[in-house]
Design a protein around this motif. Structure first.
Motif, short mmCIF file in Angstrom:
data_model
loop_
_atom_site.label_atom_id
_atom_site.label_comp_id
_atom_site.label_asym_id
_atom_site.label_seq_id
_atom_site.Cartn_x
_atom_site.Cartn_y
_atom_site.Cartn_z
N LEU A 22 0.84 -1.20 0.00
CA LEU A 22 0.00 0.00 0.00
C LEU A 22 0.87 1.25 0.00
O LEU A 22 0.65 2.18 -0.79
N TRP A 23 1.88 1.27 0.87
CA TRP A 23 2.77 2.42 0.96
C TRP A 23 3.51 2.65 -0.35
O TRP A 23 3.63 3.78 -0.83
N MET A 24 3.99 1.56 -0.97
CA MET A 24 4.75 1.71 -2.21
C MET A 24 3.87 2.19 -3.36
O MET A 24 4.31 3.00 -4.18
N VAL A 25 2.64 1.71 -3.42
CA VAL A 25 1.72 2.16 -4.47
C VAL A 25 1.37 3.63 -4.26
O VAL A 25 1.35 4.43 -5.20
N ALA A 26 1.10 4.00 -3.02
CA ALA A 26 0.70 5.37 -2.73
C ALA A 26 1.79 6.36 -3.10
O ALA A 26 1.52 7.45 -3.62
N ARG A 27 3.05 5.99 -2.84
CA ARG A 27 4.14 6.94 -3.09
C ARG A 27 4.49 7.06 -4.57
O ARG A 27 5.29 7.92 -4.95
N GLY B 294 2.33 8.11 -6.57
CA GLY B 294 1.48 9.21 -7.00
C GLY B 294 0.02 8.83 -7.14
O GLY B 294 -0.82 9.67 -7.42
N ALA B 295 -0.29 7.54 -6.89
CA ALA B 295 -1.68 7.10 -7.01
C ALA B 295 -2.54 7.67 -5.89
O ALA B 295 -3.75 7.84 -6.05
N GLY B 296 -1.93 7.97 -4.75
CA GLY B 296 -2.69 8.48 -3.61
C GLY B 296 -3.04 7.37 -2.64
O GLY B 296 -3.12 6.19 -3.01
N TRP B 297 -3.25 7.75 -1.40
CA TRP B 297 -3.53 6.76 -0.35
C TRP B 297 -4.85 6.05 -0.58
O TRP B 297 -4.97 4.85 -0.32
N ARG B 298 -5.87 6.79 -1.03
CA ARG B 298 -7.18 6.16 -1.19
C ARG B 298 -7.15 5.08 -2.26
O ARG B 298 -7.57 3.94 -2.02
N ALA B 299 -6.64 5.41 -3.44
CA ALA B 299 -6.59 4.43 -4.53
C ALA B 299 -5.72 3.24 -4.16
O ALA B 299 -6.05 2.09 -4.46
N ALA B 300 -4.60 3.50 -3.49
CA ALA B 300 -3.71 2.41 -3.09
C ALA B 300 -4.39 1.49 -2.09
O ALA B 300 -4.32 0.25 -2.21
N THR B 301 -5.06 2.08 -1.11
CA THR B 301 -5.76 1.28 -0.09
C THR B 301 -6.87 0.46 -0.72
O THR B 301 -7.04 -0.73 -0.41
N TYR B 302 -7.63 1.09 -1.60
CA TYR B 302 -8.72 0.37 -2.27
C TYR B 302 -8.18 -0.82 -3.06
O TYR B 302 -8.76 -1.90 -3.06
N SER B 303 -7.07 -0.62 -3.78
CA SER B 303 -6.54 -1.69 -4.62
C SER B 303 -6.13 -2.90 -3.80
O SER B 303 -6.38 -4.05 -4.19
N ILE B 304 -5.51 -2.67 -2.64
CA ILE B 304 -5.09 -3.77 -1.77
C ILE B 304 -6.30 -4.45 -1.15
O ILE B 304 -6.41 -5.68 -1.11
N PHE B 305 -7.22 -3.64 -0.64
CA PHE B 305 -8.39 -4.20 0.06
C PHE B 305 -9.27 -5.01 -0.89
O PHE B 305 -9.70 -6.12 -0.55
N VAL B 306 -9.55 -4.46 -2.05
CA VAL B 306 -10.40 -5.16 -3.02
C VAL B 306 -9.73 -6.44 -3.51
O VAL B 306 -10.37 -7.49 -3.65
N ASP B 307 -8.43 -6.38 -3.75
CA ASP B 307 -7.70 -7.56 -4.19
C ASP B 307 -7.77 -8.66 -3.14
O ASP B 307 -8.01 -9.84 -3.46
#
Length: 319
Positions: A101-106, A108-121
């Motif tokens: 999540l941290w690596m995706v967010a940094r 430039g995707a943003g914390w929300r999109a990164a969190t959603y991608s991990i949670f939904v997956d």
């Protein structure tokens, strides 16, 4: 302090369950069964684990794109391999998700999109695992004759299935307050994305195949471990017993699933009329394979630019 106490509790749970499980194992006898052929099968288990990670990457990329956090194939593979390292070192079987999540967010995707991608997956993977176990129940009931084992299997699986189906139904609800109330806003948004991905005519079938394949590959890894020590267990038995154990291991109450996996595997083998010590043996070697792959992920983490960027500029507050 709360995090320290929680981590300490998970360490103690892992240690206690491992101690109880290892009481059934003769480590000297286990090591005596290793031959040159054993190394081949352990190598195969490691190779299949990397294949499993790659299959998971393919699914995660589809989900991430739907969440507004698209990932290149190489980057997603690197993140998942690094995540396997932190799964082994953080106090949870899903600790690597926080790092991903941290690596995706940094990026430039943003914390929300990164969190959603991990949670939904994760949610899609859980639903697929529950469906796989339910589909194999007729054969599981034939294998597991112990009434307590049958009850435990039904309880764990249908609880997971009910949670997964409930999550998808939640996403299908259109009540306006679900999208605005703080307690439901993000969960509802994730459920909507999950429905969009799963029931899409183009991506849905591929997501389903990839999700089932991830869990089937976990069975293949366990089968390679079985072959490495010539355990008297058939592939069909491994196929029926490993998925429920993997479902239980997802509970974040131990370090990388250690202890929980061994205790559950021993119980599962006992309920199936097999030697409980063989279940623990297989679980220990399964964990060892995951540890080796995680160590490789740690090397990738050290050598890649991800670690160096840990102290880089703050992430843009993008949602």
């Amino acid at each position: 302090m709360r995090r320290i106490l929680l981590s300490t509790a998970k360490i103690l749970i892992s240690a206690a369950l491992l101690y109880l499980a290892l009481r059934k194992v003769d480590l000297t006898e286990l090591f005596s069964r290793f031959t040159a052929t054993s190394l081949f099968w352990i190598g195969m288990a490691i190779a299949v684990t990397f294949l499993q990670i790659f299959v998971g990457v393919l699914r995660w990329r589809e989900v991430s794109a739907a969440c507004g956090a698209p990932l290149e194939l190489g980057r997603a593979m690197r993140y998942n391999v690094i995540g396997s390292f932190f799964n082994q070192t953080l106090p949870s079987a899903i600790g690597g998700d926080a790092v991903r999540l941290w690596m995706v967010a940094r990026t430039g995707a943003g914390w929300r999109a990164a969190t959603y991608s991990i949670f939904v997956d994760r949610a899609i993977g859980l639903v697929a695992l529950a469906v796989l176990i339910v589909a194999s129940l007729p054969w599981s009931y034939t294998l597991i004759t112990d009434p307590h084992g049958r009850s435990a299997l039904l309880l764990v699986d249908f609880a997971a299935l009910a949670g997964g189906i409930g999550f998808l139904i939640f996403g299908a609800l259109t009540w306006p307050w679900l999208k605005t109330w703080w307690a439901t806003h993000h969960i509802h948004a994730c459920a909507v994305i999950a429905n969009r991905v799963i029931f899409n005519r183009k991506s849905g079938p591929m997501i389903a195949i990839l999700s089932i394949l991830v869990h089937v590959l976990a069975v293949v890894i366990a089968w390679c471990v079985v072959q490495s020590i010539a355990a008297p267990v058939s592939f069909a038995q491994v196929f029926l017993l490993v998925p429920p154990v993997m479902l239980i291991t997802l509970m974040p109450i131990s370090i990388a699933g250690w202890g929980v996996r061994e205790a559950s595997m021993g119980l599962a083998f006992g309920f199936a009329g097999l030697a409980a010590n063989e279940g623990v043996n297989i679980s220990l070697l399964f964990g060892a394979v995951s540890f080796i792959v995680g160590a490789f992920g740690g090397l990738v983490w050290i050598l890649s630019g991800e670690k160096a960027a840990h102290s880089a500029a703050p992430i843009a507050a993008r949602e």
